[in-house]
Design a protein around this motif. Structure first.
Motif, PDB file in Angstrom:
ATOM      1  N   UNK A 218     -14.810  -5.398  63.260  1.00 18.00           N
ATOM      2  CA  UNK A 218     -14.861  -6.571  64.133  1.00 18.00           C
ATOM      3  C   UNK A 218     -13.731  -6.537  65.156  1.00 18.00           C
ATOM      4  N   UNK A 219     -12.534  -6.141  64.735  1.00 21.19           N
ATOM      5  CA  UNK A 219     -11.403  -6.034  65.665  1.00 21.19           C
ATOM      6  C   UNK A 219     -11.657  -4.934  66.696  1.00 21.19           C
ATOM      7  N   UNK A 220     -12.231  -3.820  66.257  1.00 18.94           N
ATOM      8  CA  UNK A 220     -12.578  -2.747  67.198  1.00 18.94           C
ATOM      9  C   UNK A 220     -13.595  -3.230  68.228  1.00 18.94           C
ATOM     10  N   UNK A 221     -14.542  -4.022  67.770  1.00 17.20           N
ATOM     11  CA  UNK A 221     -15.572  -4.539  68.678  1.00 17.20           C
ATOM     12  C   UNK A 221     -14.955  -5.443  69.749  1.00 17.20           C
ATOM     13  N   UNK A 222     -13.949  -6.231  69.355  1.00 15.71           N
ATOM     14  CA  UNK A 222     -13.292  -7.103  70.330  1.00 15.71           C
ATOM     15  C   UNK A 222     -12.523  -6.289  71.368  1.00 15.71           C
ATOM     16  N   UNK A 223     -11.949  -5.173  70.940  1.00 14.48           N
ATOM     17  CA  UNK A 223     -11.255  -4.308  71.905  1.00 14.48           C
ATOM     18  C   UNK A 223     -12.259  -3.679  72.861  1.00 14.48           C
ATOM     19  N   UNK A 224     -13.391  -3.226  72.324  1.00 14.45           N
ATOM     20  CA  UNK A 224     -14.410  -2.596  73.162  1.00 14.45           C
ATOM     21  C   UNK A 224     -14.984  -3.589  74.173  1.00 14.45           C
ATOM     22  N   UNK A 225     -15.090  -4.842  73.776  1.00 14.82           N
ATOM     23  CA  UNK A 225     -15.566  -5.857  74.721  1.00 14.82           C
ATOM     24  C   UNK A 225     -14.613  -6.013  75.896  1.00 14.82           C
TER      25      UNK A 225
END
Length: 260
Positions: A218-225
């Motif tokens: 989930x944290x990785x997804x926020x960075x990718x966003x």
């Protein structure tokens, strides 16, 4: 005892649903939804929501709860459990075995918590504050090889003493801030309490690593966003690989750092 079993069953339902979603959807998994299901599991494991019906006025018989449980210590070295017209005999050796297992799990959790607090104190004493995005809880530590977050209610973000580019610092900062926003440290602590209370439930034994994995994704997804271009995502993937090969000073169960 039946209340604990019903709590254990209720907490396992959203956990199993989240696991099933991760298995079926794989790379397409919505970790916002899965992480929310895991947090719901924590609540159901810990809060006896089944007792809410006790607060309903007992004007109807089907809302009443029969608590006809008696525990009798007999002279025949057995523990007798009477429920309605049935009697269950539990040998003393089995009772003490369960007591030893439960005590061992509590001691293990207390030891891990003390180790975590000791590690936090050492890292905070050896850390140097530095300004980045005007955040006063951001520190640099020469003992670290990977970024991490510390604390439950007051959180600190620690970076290793390495030369990161400005974009890499921002990626790391967004990742660790996401951990704080998701209250991952608090929920990991609550999962350890779930482990102490529901150790007989096989699903609880892998609840913590599964939650940690979903939190990292989930944290990785926020960075990718935030960094949507191909070049930026490639840089983030390279940063992940470089940091994933390092070791954290934290005990495995408390690891809430950048690497998975």
């Amino acid at each position: 005892m039946p209340l604990f079993f019903s709590m254990s069953l209720a907490g396992s339902i959203p956990l199993c649903i989240g696991l099933l979603i991760m298995i079926l959807q794989k790379e397409q998994t919505n970790f916002y939804y899965v992480n929310s299901l895991f947090k719901l599991s924590v609540i159901l494991y810990l809060l006896p929501l089944q007792l809410i019906k006790n607060m309903i006025p007992a004007t109807h018989n089907f809302f009443t709860i029969d608590n006809n449980y008696t525990y009798i210590l007999s002279l025949k070295n057995k523990l007798q459990l009477h429920f309605h017209d049935k009697t269950i005999l539990v040998p003393f050796w089995m009772f003490f075995l369960l007591l030893i297992v439960t005590s061992s799990i509590f001691i293990f959790c207390i030891y891990e918590f003390r180790t975590y607090r000791k590690t936090c104190n050492i890292l905070l004493k050896t850390s140097i504050s530095f300004n980045f995005q005007k955040d006063s809880c951001l520190y640099k530590n020469p003992l670290l090889k990977t970024p991490c977050t510390l604390g439950f209610f007051k959180s600190y973000i620690l970076f290793p003493d390495q030369n990161f580019t400005d974009s890499q610092k921002e990626m790391l900062f967004i990742h660790e801030t996401a951990h704080i926003e998701n209250k991952d440290s608090i929920f990991k602590f609550l999962i350890m309490i779930c482990f102490c209370l529901h150790w007989y439930n096989p699903f609880v034994w892998f609840f913590l690593p599964v939650y940690s994995y979903s939190a990292e994704c989930l944290c990785d997804y926020k960075v990718i966003q935030r960094f949507s271009s191909h070049t930026e995502r490639k840089e983030y993937a390279t940063l992940l690989l470089n940091i994933a090969s390092t070791e954290s000073p934290f005990p495995k169960i408390w690891k809430n750092n950048f690497s998975v």
